[in-house]
Design an enzyme around this catalytic site. Sequence first.
Site, mmCIF file in Angstrom:
data_model
loop_
_atom_site.group_PDB
_atom_site.id
_atom_site.type_symbol
_atom_site.label_atom_id
_atom_site.label_comp_id
_atom_site.label_asym_id
_atom_site.label_seq_id
_atom_site.Cartn_x
_atom_site.Cartn_y
_atom_site.Cartn_z
ATOM 1 N N GLU A 43 -5.055 -8.389 2.698
ATOM 2 C CA GLU A 43 -4.535 -7.070 2.843
ATOM 3 C C GLU A 43 -5.722 -6.311 2.924
ATOM 4 O OE1 GLU A 43 -2.109 -3.428 0.859
ATOM 5 O OE2 GLU A 43 -2.451 -5.103 -0.461
ATOM 6 N N GLU A 68 -11.020 -4.111 -0.269
ATOM 7 C CA GLU A 68 -11.350 -2.550 -0.743
ATOM 8 C C GLU A 68 -12.542 -2.264 -0.834
ATOM 9 O OE1 GLU A 68 -9.167 -0.395 -1.664
ATOM 10 O OE2 GLU A 68 -10.759 0.919 -1.728
ATOM 11 N N ASP A 95 -16.539 -2.433 3.297
ATOM 12 C CA ASP A 95 -15.761 -1.963 4.340
ATOM 13 C C ASP A 95 -15.332 -3.097 5.586
ATOM 14 O OD1 ASP A 95 -15.273 -0.274 6.591
ATOM 15 O OD2 ASP A 95 -17.022 0.662 6.697
ATOM 16 N N ASP A 117 -5.283 5.048 5.406
ATOM 17 C CA ASP A 117 -5.645 6.405 5.277
ATOM 18 C C ASP A 117 -5.640 6.832 6.730
ATOM 19 O OD1 ASP A 117 -6.469 6.182 2.638
ATOM 20 O OD2 ASP A 117 -8.508 5.474 3.251
ATOM 21 N N LYS A 121 -8.229 13.618 11.935
ATOM 22 C CA LYS A 121 -9.031 14.259 12.885
ATOM 23 C C LYS A 121 -9.265 13.437 13.928
ATOM 24 C CE LYS A 121 -11.470 17.765 9.895
ATOM 25 N NZ LYS A 121 -12.423 17.931 8.866
ATOM 26 N N ASP A 153 4.416 5.684 5.603
ATOM 27 C CA ASP A 153 5.322 6.667 5.690
ATOM 28 C C ASP A 153 4.546 7.684 6.597
ATOM 29 O OD1 ASP A 153 3.319 7.582 3.846
ATOM 30 O OD2 ASP A 153 4.651 8.942 3.150
ATOM 31 N N GLU A 193 1.945 0.114 -3.983
ATOM 32 C CA GLU A 193 1.914 1.416 -5.135
ATOM 33 C C GLU A 193 2.428 2.706 -4.072
ATOM 34 O OE1 GLU A 193 -1.110 -0.670 -5.544
ATOM 35 O OE2 GLU A 193 -0.751 -0.942 -7.990
ATOM 36 N N TYR A 194 1.909 2.783 -2.805
ATOM 37 C CA TYR A 194 2.125 4.047 -2.275
ATOM 38 C C TYR A 194 3.541 3.976 -1.820
ATOM 39 C CZ TYR A 194 -2.269 6.230 -2.300
ATOM 40 O OH TYR A 194 -3.650 6.933 -2.398
ATOM 41 N N GLU A 195 3.859 2.849 -1.334
ATOM 42 C CA GLU A 195 5.325 2.817 -0.972
ATOM 43 C C GLU A 195 6.347 3.457 -1.895
ATOM 44 O OE1 GLU A 195 6.045 -1.005 0.593
ATOM 45 O OE2 GLU A 195 8.266 -0.739 1.221
HETATM 46 N N1 SAM Z 1 -2.667 -0.624 0.210
HETATM 47 C C1 SAM Z 1 -2.285 0.134 -1.000
HETATM 48 C C2 SAM Z 1 -0.898 0.938 -1.069
HETATM 49 O O1 SAM Z 1 -0.172 0.687 -0.017
HETATM 50 O O2 SAM Z 1 -0.513 1.339 -2.141
HETATM 51 C C3 SAM Z 1 -3.287 1.548 -0.991
HETATM 52 C C4 SAM Z 1 -3.267 2.588 0.037
HETATM 53 S S1 SAM Z 1 -4.576 3.729 0.070
HETATM 54 C C5 SAM Z 1 -3.963 5.088 0.961
HETATM 55 C C6 SAM Z 1 -5.850 3.121 1.235
HETATM 56 C C7 SAM Z 1 -6.688 2.028 0.521
HETATM 57 O O3 SAM Z 1 -7.583 1.594 1.676
HETATM 58 C C8 SAM Z 1 -7.815 3.016 -0.349
HETATM 59 O O4 SAM Z 1 -8.043 2.273 -1.530
HETATM 60 C C9 SAM Z 1 -9.193 2.864 0.523
HETATM 61 O O5 SAM Z 1 -10.213 2.849 -0.315
HETATM 62 C C10 SAM Z 1 -9.097 1.544 1.456
HETATM 63 N N2 SAM Z 1 -9.728 1.547 2.578
HETATM 64 C C11 SAM Z 1 -9.799 2.641 3.542
HETATM 65 N N3 SAM Z 1 -10.324 2.232 4.587
HETATM 66 C C12 SAM Z 1 -11.015 1.137 4.394
HETATM 67 C C13 SAM Z 1 -11.934 0.281 4.775
HETATM 68 N N4 SAM Z 1 -12.397 0.515 6.083
HETATM 69 N N5 SAM Z 1 -12.424 -0.871 4.230
HETATM 70 C C14 SAM Z 1 -11.869 -1.357 3.102
HETATM 71 N N6 SAM Z 1 -10.907 -0.355 2.399
HETATM 72 C C15 SAM Z 1 -10.510 0.778 3.045
#
Ligand code: SAM
Length: 213
Positions: A43, A68, A95, A117, A121, A153, A193-195
């Site tokens: 994931e 993450e 990253d 995320d 922009k 969503d 969690e977000y779902e």
């Molecule tokens: N997947 C989880 C959920 O659905 O509940 C978390 C969603 S949260 C909005 C997005 C997560 O992706 C954040 O914890 C963020 O730090 C991580 N993230 C965003 N861009 C990333 C990247 N380029 N590499 C690793 N993690 C990233």
Amino acid sequence: MRLRNIPGSQKIVDESPLVIKEAEKTRGLWKELFGNDHPVHIEVGMGKGKFLMTLAASHPDINYVGIERYTSVLLRALQKIEENPLPNLVFVCMDAADLEQIFAEGEVAKIYLNFSDPWPKDRHAKRRLPSREFLMRYDRILEKNGRIEFKTDNRALFDFAVGELGPAGWQAERISYDLHSDKELMRDNVMTEYEEKFSSVGNPICKYIVYRT
Ligand code: SAM
């Protein structure tokens, strides 16, 4: 995800045996790391990790790697799992732009993107995890018949993601604009969690499952 700099999170992540350090050294060797021949599912952007923890507990025959970027977020996953670790779930703090440095060609059988995320922009479009730039990275690490599953969503992000598929050489096996009303897709659905948060306020959840053409 709201980010707070949590003091000490770097140290806890550094010291956790569940977080793979210098993961480039595991490139091509993930099956050895897990000590079996099971497929590896990842994931990307796992957040606090509920989704992967649920999957790993119910699928002991699959190895899971959670990616993450932020230690302050990964810390939450570690706090949740450390009392009851699972042999088939580990994490990497990095990253995702560098995924090819830690996975060899075809080493991953499935990629999950959940509530990525949105980077609204236009000039940040390349940072979106379902962008064509990221699809090219996934293309290199995913096995031939591998799938990407994406849920969100955010309709604008989903429409963007669907538009990226063709130009990047991917095709949709399933697309739903209201996952929670789709009996077939819901059979195996594991809520993130977000779902939970967004579906509880009535937001429809979009999902695609895609493969290479
Ligand atoms: N997947 C989880 C959920 O659905 O509940 C978390 C969603 S949260 C909005 C997005 C997560 O992706 C954040 O914890 C963020 O730090 C991580 N993230 C965003 N861009 C990333 C990247 N380029 N590499 C690793 N993690 C990233």
